[in-house]
Design a protein around this motif. Structure first.
Motif, PDB file in Angstrom:
ATOM      1  N   PRO A   1       1.020  -1.308  -0.642  1.00 18.37           N
ATOM      2  CA  PRO A   1       0.145  -0.005  -0.042  1.00 18.37           C
ATOM      3  C   PRO A   1       0.823   1.553   0.406  1.00 18.37           C
ATOM      4  CG  PRO A   1      -0.294  -1.371   0.985  1.00 18.37           C
ATOM      5  CD  PRO A   1       0.260  -2.342   0.990  1.00 18.37           C
ATOM      6  N   LYS A   2       0.140   2.547  -0.857  1.00 16.19           N
ATOM      7  CA  LYS A   2       0.593   3.620  -0.403  1.00 16.19           C
ATOM      8  C   LYS A   2       0.898   4.080   0.817  1.00 16.19           C
ATOM      9  CE  LYS A   2       1.158   5.044  -5.747  1.00 16.19           C
ATOM     10  NZ  LYS A   2       0.247   3.398  -6.069  1.00 16.19           N
ATOM     11  N   THR A   3      -0.614   3.949   1.660  1.00 15.34           N
ATOM     12  CA  THR A   3      -0.459   4.406   2.638  1.00 15.34           C
ATOM     13  C   THR A   3      -1.232   4.136   3.167  1.00 15.34           C
ATOM     14  OG1 THR A   3      -0.751   6.941   3.901  1.00 15.34           O
ATOM     15  CG2 THR A   3      -2.295   6.274   1.699  1.00 15.34           C
ATOM     16  N   MET A   4      -1.370   4.099   4.633  1.00 14.91           N
ATOM     17  CA  MET A   4      -2.473   3.791   5.737  1.00 14.91           C
ATOM     18  C   MET A   4      -3.811   4.472   5.822  1.00 14.91           C
ATOM     19  SD  MET A   4      -2.214   0.659   6.388  1.00 14.91           S
ATOM     20  CE  MET A   4      -1.710   0.146   5.078  1.00 14.91           C
ATOM     21  N   ASP A   5      -3.427   5.934   5.057  1.00 16.48           N
ATOM     22  CA  ASP A   5      -4.571   6.671   5.173  1.00 16.48           C
ATOM     23  C   ASP A   5      -5.626   6.338   3.690  1.00 16.48           C
ATOM     24  OD1 ASP A   5      -6.991   9.030   4.734  1.00 16.48           O
ATOM     25  OD2 ASP A   5      -4.537  10.437   5.843  1.00 16.48           O
ATOM     26  N   PRO A   6      -6.797   6.288   4.076  1.00 12.38           N
ATOM     27  CA  PRO A   6      -7.526   5.692   2.717  1.00 12.38           C
ATOM     28  C   PRO A   6      -8.291   6.451   1.756  1.00 12.38           C
ATOM     29  CG  PRO A   6      -9.200   5.538   4.661  1.00 12.38           C
ATOM     30  CD  PRO A   6      -7.971   5.695   5.440  1.00 12.38           C
ATOM     31  N   HIS A   7      -7.919   7.718   2.438  1.00  9.07           N
ATOM     32  CA  HIS A   7      -8.444   9.331   1.719  1.00  9.07           C
ATOM     33  C   HIS A   7      -7.045   9.772   0.753  1.00  9.07           C
ATOM     34  CE1 HIS A   7     -11.785  10.602   4.973  1.00  9.07           C
ATOM     35  NE2 HIS A   7     -12.484   9.333   3.508  1.00  9.07           N
ATOM     36  N   LYS A   8      -5.924   9.458   0.517  1.00 12.45           N
ATOM     37  CA  LYS A   8      -4.541   9.670   0.358  1.00 12.45           C
ATOM     38  C   LYS A   8      -4.232   8.204  -0.211  1.00 12.45           C
ATOM     39  CE  LYS A   8      -3.586  13.476   3.521  1.00 12.45           C
ATOM     40  NZ  LYS A   8      -2.852  13.536   4.582  1.00 12.45           N
ATOM     41  N   GLN A   9      -4.997   7.922  -1.047  1.00 13.68           N
ATOM     42  CA  GLN A   9      -4.481   6.642  -2.330  1.00 13.68           C
ATOM     43  C   GLN A   9      -5.521   6.535  -3.034  1.00 13.68           C
ATOM     44  OE1 GLN A   9      -5.937   3.863  -2.271  1.00 13.68           O
ATOM     45  NE2 GLN A   9      -7.497   4.305  -0.894  1.00 13.68           N
TER      46      GLN A   9
ATOM     47  N   PRO B   1      -9.239  20.243  -0.559  1.00 19.32           N
ATOM     48  CA  PRO B   1      -7.877  20.341  -1.161  1.00 19.32           C
ATOM     49  C   PRO B   1      -6.848  19.825  -0.708  1.00 19.32           C
ATOM     50  CG  PRO B   1      -9.409  22.312  -1.753  1.00 19.32           C
ATOM     51  CD  PRO B   1     -10.365  21.333  -0.788  1.00 19.32           C
ATOM     52  N   ALA B   2      -6.940  20.536   1.396  1.00 15.72           N
ATOM     53  CA  ALA B   2      -5.669  20.134   1.809  1.00 15.72           C
ATOM     54  C   ALA B   2      -5.169  19.066   2.109  1.00 15.72           C
ATOM     55  CB  ALA B   2      -5.941  20.839   3.586  1.00 15.72           C
ATOM     56  N   THR B   3      -6.237  17.973   1.943  1.00 19.72           N
ATOM     57  CA  THR B   3      -6.404  16.501   2.129  1.00 19.72           C
ATOM     58  C   THR B   3      -5.298  16.124   0.921  1.00 19.72           C
ATOM     59  OG1 THR B   3      -8.015  16.743   3.119  1.00 19.72           O
ATOM     60  CG2 THR B   3      -7.566  13.916   1.949  1.00 19.72           C
ATOM     61  N   LYS B   4      -5.550  16.810  -0.502  1.00 19.43           N
ATOM     62  CA  LYS B   4      -4.864  16.439  -1.647  1.00 19.43           C
ATOM     63  C   LYS B   4      -5.079  15.255  -2.205  1.00 19.43           C
ATOM     64  CE  LYS B   4      -1.293  19.512  -0.741  1.00 19.43           C
ATOM     65  NZ  LYS B   4       0.191  19.813  -0.839  1.00 19.43           N
TER      66      LYS B   4
ATOM     67  N   ASP C   1      -8.808  13.989  15.113  1.00 19.78           N
ATOM     68  CA  ASP C   1      -8.739  15.512  15.806  1.00 19.78           C
ATOM     69  C   ASP C   1      -7.142  15.078  16.875  1.00 19.78           C
ATOM     70  OD1 ASP C   1      -9.568  18.569  16.247  1.00 19.78           O
ATOM     71  OD2 ASP C   1      -9.732  17.105  18.395  1.00 19.78           O
ATOM     72  N   LYS C   2      -7.295  14.161  17.038  1.00 17.13           N
ATOM     73  CA  LYS C   2      -6.329  14.074  18.778  1.00 17.13           C
ATOM     74  C   LYS C   2      -5.063  13.506  17.543  1.00 17.13           C
ATOM     75  CE  LYS C   2      -5.361  10.533  22.568  1.00 17.13           C
ATOM     76  NZ  LYS C   2      -5.786   9.059  23.207  1.00 17.13           N
ATOM     77  N   VAL C   3      -4.822  12.554  16.822  1.00 18.73           N
ATOM     78  CA  VAL C   3      -3.575  11.664  16.756  1.00 18.73           C
ATOM     79  C   VAL C   3      -2.807  13.256  15.326  1.00 18.73           C
ATOM     80  CG1 VAL C   3      -3.636   9.739  17.128  1.00 18.73           C
ATOM     81  CG2 VAL C   3      -4.337  10.175  15.522  1.00 18.73           C
ATOM     82  N   GLY C   4      -3.781  13.690  14.614  1.00 21.56           N
ATOM     83  CA  GLY C   4      -4.036  13.892  13.405  1.00 21.56           C
ATOM     84  C   GLY C   4      -3.412  13.805  12.143  1.00 21.56           C
ATOM     85  N   ASP C   5      -3.119  13.704  10.956  1.00 16.16           N
ATOM     86  CA  ASP C   5      -2.733  12.774   9.458  1.00 16.16           C
ATOM     87  C   ASP C   5      -1.887  11.989  10.340  1.00 16.16           C
ATOM     88  OD1 ASP C   5      -4.915  14.473   9.024  1.00 16.16           O
ATOM     89  OD2 ASP C   5      -4.191  15.040   7.131  1.00 16.16           O
ATOM     90  N   GLU C   6      -0.778  12.832   9.844  1.00 21.57           N
ATOM     91  CA  GLU C   6       0.731  11.835  10.468  1.00 21.57           C
ATOM     92  C   GLU C   6       0.257  10.401  11.160  1.00 21.57           C
ATOM     93  OE1 GLU C   6       4.614  13.570  11.180  1.00 21.57           O
ATOM     94  OE2 GLU C   6       4.121  15.024   9.082  1.00 21.57           O
ATOM     95  N   GLY C   7      -0.510  10.962  12.297  1.00 20.40           N
ATOM     96  CA  GLY C   7      -0.232   9.513  13.550  1.00 20.40           C
ATOM     97  C   GLY C   7      -1.559   8.719  13.153  1.00 20.40           C
ATOM     98  N   PHE C   8      -2.562   8.951  12.146  1.00 20.35           N
ATOM     99  CA  PHE C   8      -3.787   8.583  11.642  1.00 20.35           C
ATOM    100  C   PHE C   8      -3.381   7.336  11.191  1.00 20.35           C
ATOM    101  CE2 PHE C   8      -6.775   7.896   8.568  1.00 20.35           C
ATOM    102  CZ  PHE C   8      -7.864   7.216   8.696  1.00 20.35           C
ATOM    103  N   ALA C   9      -2.327   7.909   9.553  1.00 19.30           N
ATOM    104  CA  ALA C   9      -1.475   7.220   8.690  1.00 19.30           C
ATOM    105  C   ALA C   9      -0.503   6.071   9.436  1.00 19.30           C
ATOM    106  CB  ALA C   9      -0.842   8.251   7.922  1.00 19.30           C
ATOM    107  N   ALA C  10       0.348   6.501  10.866  1.00 20.88           N
ATOM    108  CA  ALA C  10       0.922   5.476  11.299  1.00 20.88           C
ATOM    109  C   ALA C  10       0.244   4.595  11.698  1.00 20.88           C
ATOM    110  CB  ALA C  10       1.537   6.428  12.124  1.00 20.88           C
TER     111      ALA C  10
END
Length: 524
Positions: A60-68, A140-143, A192-201
């Motif tokens: 997978p490219k990422t574990m964030d489903p909105h960024k793949q 748009p910030a999610t890209k 909201d608690k962990v942010g995008d990076e924490g969510f992807a991790a």
């Protein structure tokens, strides 16, 4: 897994296939299967037990489903995250997180949600979570590379378990678009608690499996989620292992390192038939391959007669037989069988090198033309075979092979000529609607469009926006006939989904070949 049919095995099968390749002047490099299936090392400690290990062509490219926006990533993420709707094994749209849906206005779809669903961390999944998820995807910030929800303008909460999606125009297949990429629901409080990076991790979803750990380029390990609304999966753990080539995947299968190899090419799978403990399943798929021709840049492909000549030259039935071992079905005009909008009255081109040469001469190229054909190196066999077929008709197409990452970057770039005059591509058509096949590469303003035709633009608008299924079907029919006449593509085939596996797993895939493993079992 259900055994649909197996490839031939033994010396006679190999000789038969080689004779076909010679007859068509096609080349398909053989996989040295016997060498690969020996000396593969020891299986992992958990190769037995209630653990299923699945291999696919990449990580997978990422574990964030909105960024793949690729199937390799989604094959893993669909097990961690639920979507609002789903496509059943019978290819019908079914409830998932949404129990029901209906159009309550010309530009409003209403979804009634399943009650009592929780994320893996205990956070409730409700209308607020759906609203947050879709607005995050569209921000748009999610890209986000996901394009299916381009008509969605707003999301409003009616009550705790009811949500409205507001669109700029009527989108007749919006519920189907929410069955995969566009429909993933994520937890707002956790994000909201962990942010995008924490969510992807450490992703948290509502799916049948919860994230355990990810070692990039090694394995993704998931565990069963006992609180899933459908009940606990049969498996204790689900492991995804990347295998960038057939050799590594098959070696892992033989050693017990994996149980299922997905995405196997037909020529590689065919040579494994007959090996002890190895089973091959073929399921009719909808992933559709085609050549895209650049009609916009200066050169011979601007002439319709040249493009028609290329269509006559590419003998798709021979390609399917010789290179794919018969594991595909010819597609006449881009839309595959099984998808809404397919018109069986539109017939494929007559395959004739003589007809192709005559059209080239008529277009002012009596000595043929020279061009290039770009493909991912994963499709090297098919690309080389197509080049051989074109050569018989006077089209000298040099094959340019790219690594999958470079190919994908150029395919999705804003430069319509980034992959050269011709490129080999494929679309999964996972919504089982013709729109998914055509949405990115037909209308003049779309990202991968290399053919500008006002008639096509108008037909695309009709099939994408009409409320009446009969009107949409007529638009699809006219569009397929127009595509055949103008020849901006060379439609090829819809390839079977091929799974090579050992005797442990039991699982039935759907037509799109998505690796949702909630129903899978293993013999322990």
């Amino acid at each position: 897994m259900e055994r649909i049919r197996g490839g031939q095995s033994g010396p006679r099968a190999g000789c038969s296939r080689r004779s076909v390749l010679r007859a068509g002047a096609l080349a398909a490099p053989a996989l040295a299967a016997p060498a690969l299936l020996t000396g593969c090392g020891s299986p992992p400690a958990d190769a037995a037990g209630n653990v299923l290990r699945v291999s696919q062509t990449g990580d997978p490219k990422t574990m964030d489903p909105h960024k793949q926006g690729d199937m390799t990533s989604m094959n893993a993420l669909i097990n961690i995250f639920d979507t609002l709707t789903s496509l059943g094994r019978d290819n019908t749209l079914r409830p998932r997180l949404a129990l029901s849906w209906k159009a309550v206005g010309a530009k409003v779809w209403r979804f009634e949600l399943r009650r009592g669903v929780t994320f893996h961390n205990g956070e409730p999944c409700d209308a607020q979570a759906v609203r947050f998820s879709i607005k995050r995807l569209l921000d748009p910030a999610t890209k986000s590379p996901i394009v299916e929800l381009r008509y969605v303008e707003d999301v409003t909460v009616v009550d705790r378990y009811t949500v409205d999606l507001h669109t700029s125009v009527h989108d007749p297949i919006l519920p189907a678009k929410l069955s995969l990429f566009g429909g993933v629901v994520v937890p707002p409080r956790y994000l909201d608690k962990v942010g995008d990076e924490g969510f992807a991790a450490h992703p948290v979803g509502t799916g049948p499996f919860a994230f355990r750990r990810w070692q990039r380029d090694h394995e993704l390990r998931l565990r069963a989620y006992a609180g899933h609304w459908q009940g606990r999966p049969h498996l204790d753990e689900l492991v995804f292992v990347p295998a960038p080539n057939s050799s590594s995947a098959l070696a892992a299968l033989q050693s017990g390192g994996v149980d299922i190899v997905a995405g196997m090419t037909p020529d590689a799978a065919q040579q494994l038939a007959g090996y002890p403990g190895v089973r091959i399943d073929h399921h009719t798929g909808v992933r559709t391959s085609y050549l895209s021709l650049d009609t916009l840049s200066d050169g011979p492909l601007r002439d319709r007669r040249v493009r028609q000549a290329i269509n006559h030259a590419v003998d798709v039935p021979l390609l399917i037989k010789a290179v794919l071992g018969g594991n595909a079905t010819e597609v006449p005009a881009m839309i595959p069988r099984g998808a809404f909008g397919f018109d069986e009255t539109v017939k494929p081109y007559l395959r004739s090198a003589a007809k192709a040469r005559a059209l080239l001469a008529e277009a002012g190229h009596p000595d043929g033309i020279s061009t290039s054909l770009t493909a991912s190196n994963l499709d090297a066999n098919v690309a080389e075979a197509i080049s051989g077929l074109l050569a018989h008709a006077g089209v000298r197409a040099k094959v340019d092979l790219l690594d999958p990452g470079t190919y994908a970057q150029r395919l999705t770039s804003d430069n319509h000529g980034a992959l050269g005059p011709m490129y080999l591509a494929a679309s999964t058509v996972w919504t089982l609607d013709g729109e998914s096949m055509l949405q990115s590469n037909v209308r003049s303003d779309r990202r991968q469009s290399r053919w500008h035709d006002k008639r096509a633009d108008k037909l695309v608008d009709t099939e994408e926006l009409s409320v009446d299924p009969a009107v949409r079907r007529r638009a699809f029919s006219r569009l397929q006939q127009l595509i055949k006449d103008e020849a901006p593509f060379v439609p090829l085939y819809q390839i079977d989904n091929i799974y090579v596996h050992n005797t442990r797993p039991s699982w039935t895939p759907g037509a799109a070949g998505i690796l949702d493993m909630a129903s899978a079992k293993v013999a322990v």
